[in-house]
Motif scaffolding. Structure first.
Motif, PDB file in Angstrom:
ATOM      1  N   GLY A  11      -5.186   0.711   4.744  1.00 13.44           N
ATOM      2  CA  GLY A  11      -6.284   0.041   4.064  1.00 13.44           C
ATOM      3  C   GLY A  11      -5.767  -1.225   3.388  1.00 13.44           C
ATOM      4  O   GLY A  11      -4.567  -1.517   3.424  1.00 13.44           O
ATOM      5  N   LYS A  12      -6.677  -1.965   2.747  1.00 15.07           N
ATOM      6  CA  LYS A  12      -6.292  -3.240   2.147  1.00 15.07           C
ATOM      7  C   LYS A  12      -5.661  -3.097   0.774  1.00 15.07           C
ATOM      8  O   LYS A  12      -5.184  -4.081   0.206  1.00 15.07           O
ATOM      9  N   GLY A  13      -5.684  -1.922   0.219  1.00 16.89           N
ATOM     10  CA  GLY A  13      -5.007  -1.695  -1.037  1.00 16.89           C
ATOM     11  C   GLY A  13      -5.921  -1.729  -2.257  1.00 16.89           C
ATOM     12  O   GLY A  13      -6.980  -2.372  -2.245  1.00 16.89           O
ATOM     13  N   THR A  14      -5.503  -1.016  -3.302  1.00 12.85           N
ATOM     14  CA  THR A  14      -6.194  -1.001  -4.592  1.00 12.85           C
ATOM     15  C   THR A  14      -5.182  -1.312  -5.680  1.00 12.85           C
ATOM     16  O   THR A  14      -4.160  -0.613  -5.778  1.00 12.85           O
ATOM     17  N   MET A  15      -5.446  -2.345  -6.447  1.00  8.32           N
ATOM     18  CA  MET A  15      -4.576  -2.649  -7.573  1.00  8.32           C
ATOM     19  C   MET A  15      -5.041  -1.840  -8.778  1.00  8.32           C
ATOM     20  O   MET A  15      -6.141  -2.048  -9.294  1.00  8.32           O
ATOM     21  N   LEU A  16      -4.210  -0.914  -9.215  1.00  6.90           N
ATOM     22  CA  LEU A  16      -4.512  -0.068 -10.365  1.00  6.90           C
ATOM     23  C   LEU A  16      -3.802  -0.621 -11.601  1.00  6.90           C
ATOM     24  O   LEU A  16      -2.586  -0.821 -11.590  1.00  6.90           O
ATOM     25  N   LEU A  17      -4.568  -0.879 -12.645  1.00  2.41           N
ATOM     26  CA  LEU A  17      -4.013  -1.363 -13.908  1.00  2.41           C
ATOM     27  C   LEU A  17      -4.303  -0.323 -14.983  1.00  2.41           C
ATOM     28  O   LEU A  17      -5.468   0.001 -15.237  1.00  2.41           O
ATOM     29  N   PHE A  71      -2.010   2.099  -1.398  1.00  2.00           N
ATOM     30  CA  PHE A  71      -2.537   1.950  -0.043  1.00  2.00           C
ATOM     31  C   PHE A  71      -2.788   3.326   0.566  1.00  2.00           C
ATOM     32  O   PHE A  71      -1.931   4.215   0.485  1.00  2.00           O
ATOM     33  N   CYS A  72      -3.941   3.480   1.205  1.00  2.00           N
ATOM     34  CA  CYS A  72      -4.159   4.647   2.037  1.00  2.00           C
ATOM     35  C   CYS A  72      -3.853   4.256   3.478  1.00  2.00           C
ATOM     36  O   CYS A  72      -3.836   3.072   3.830  1.00  2.00           O
ATOM     37  N   ALA A  73      -3.621   5.237   4.315  1.00  2.00           N
ATOM     38  CA  ALA A  73      -3.338   4.974   5.722  1.00  2.00           C
ATOM     39  C   ALA A  73      -3.795   6.166   6.544  1.00  2.00           C
ATOM     40  O   ALA A  73      -4.023   7.260   6.012  1.00  2.00           O
ATOM     41  N   TRP A 128      -0.590   8.357   1.418  1.00  2.00           N
ATOM     42  CA  TRP A 128      -0.862   7.369   0.372  1.00  2.00           C
ATOM     43  C   TRP A 128       0.469   6.762  -0.068  1.00  2.00           C
ATOM     44  O   TRP A 128       1.443   7.488  -0.288  1.00  2.00           O
ATOM     45  N   TYR A 129       0.466   5.435  -0.205  1.00  2.00           N
ATOM     46  CA  TYR A 129       1.664   4.714  -0.608  1.00  2.00           C
ATOM     47  C   TYR A 129       1.414   3.958  -1.905  1.00  2.00           C
ATOM     48  O   TYR A 129       0.315   3.462  -2.147  1.00  2.00           O
ATOM     49  N   LYS A 130       2.461   3.863  -2.710  1.00  2.00           N
ATOM     50  CA  LYS A 130       2.434   3.079  -3.949  1.00  2.00           C
ATOM     51  C   LYS A 130       3.382   1.901  -3.771  1.00  2.00           C
ATOM     52  O   LYS A 130       4.530   2.075  -3.343  1.00  2.00           O
TER      53      LYS A 130
END
Lengths: 112, 114
Positions: free
Chosen positions: A103-109, A89-91, A35-37
């Motif tokens: 993956g396409k990513g998740t924007m966390l707010l 991002f997961c990979a 997992w990447y930030k």
């Protein structure tokens, strides 16, 4: 080739709440799941990873779970803080090969 | 330790022009990667080098993209001629070796093709 699906695309939480991001993969040979930030204007940074020989891994407020039978894995962030706001991002990858499929990513707010 | 360095950070060109990006990996890292990240998507691998040899370039559009890693250290990625759909962030990453070693990413170069 490998295909990684990631959900949700955006996630808004209040500070102190938990956040969960889910990913599925298609290639049963994949056995490494990082997992990447990614913060604005920066490159992705590894925050946690898991290999297929374990089902769960924790690092302070972050944990990752893996279900190889269902071919899905999840990122759990507890006690969220505003500084956790970023795109995650997961990979997936096959051991012995470096190629990561993201993956396409998740924007966390995280709101104070 | 110093991270992965990339330059330039931003580049604006017109379609059909050429552009080059430069990457300096972490010292001692044998493996170098170039990724393309289109807005709203995850990074996609373009090419992977092991020392100065190409390991994987299966997703590199070879009719317009080229890359080299002379002496197994720095690397350049070139696009000629550029198309509108090449607008993206180009990320360079390096790892100690191939296989399951952590990949360290640079800040990227944001390319806009008009």
């Amino acid at each position: 080739g490998e295909n990684v699906e990631q959900h949700p695309s955006t996630l808004s939480v209040q500070e102190g709440d938990s956040a969960v991001i889910k990913c599925t993969y298609s290639d049963s040979a994949s056995n490494y799941f990082p997992w990447y930030k990614q913060e604005l204007g920066k490159g992705p940074q590894l925050i946690i990873d898991i290999r297929s020989n374990v089902g769960e891994k924790k690092d302070q407020r972050i944990a990752v779970t893996l279900n190889k039978t269902a071919k899905h894995f999840s990122l759990h962030i507890t006690e969220t803080q505003p500084e956790d706001s970023a795109v995650y991002f997961c990979a997936a990858s096959i051991e012995g090969y470096s190629t990561l499929t993201f993956g396409k990513g998740t924007m966390l707010l995280v709101s104070p | 330790e110093a991270g992965v360095a990339q330059s330039p950070r931003y580049k604006i060109i017109e379609k059909r022009q050429s552009v080059a990006f430069w990457c300096n990996p972490i010292s001692g890292h044998a493996t170098l990667y170039w990724y393309q990240q289109i807005l709203g998507q995850g990074p996609k691998l373009l090419i992977q080098f092991q020392n100065n040899g190409v390991v994987d370039d299966s997703q590199l559009p070879k009719d317009r993209f080229s890359a080299e890693r002379l002496k197994g250290v720095d690397s350049t990625l070139k696009i000629q001629p550029a198309k509108l759909e090449d607008s993206a962030v180009y990320l360079c990453a390096s790892s100690f070796d191939s296989g399951l070693y952590e990949q360290y990413f640079g800040p990227g170069t944001r390319l806009t093709v008009t």
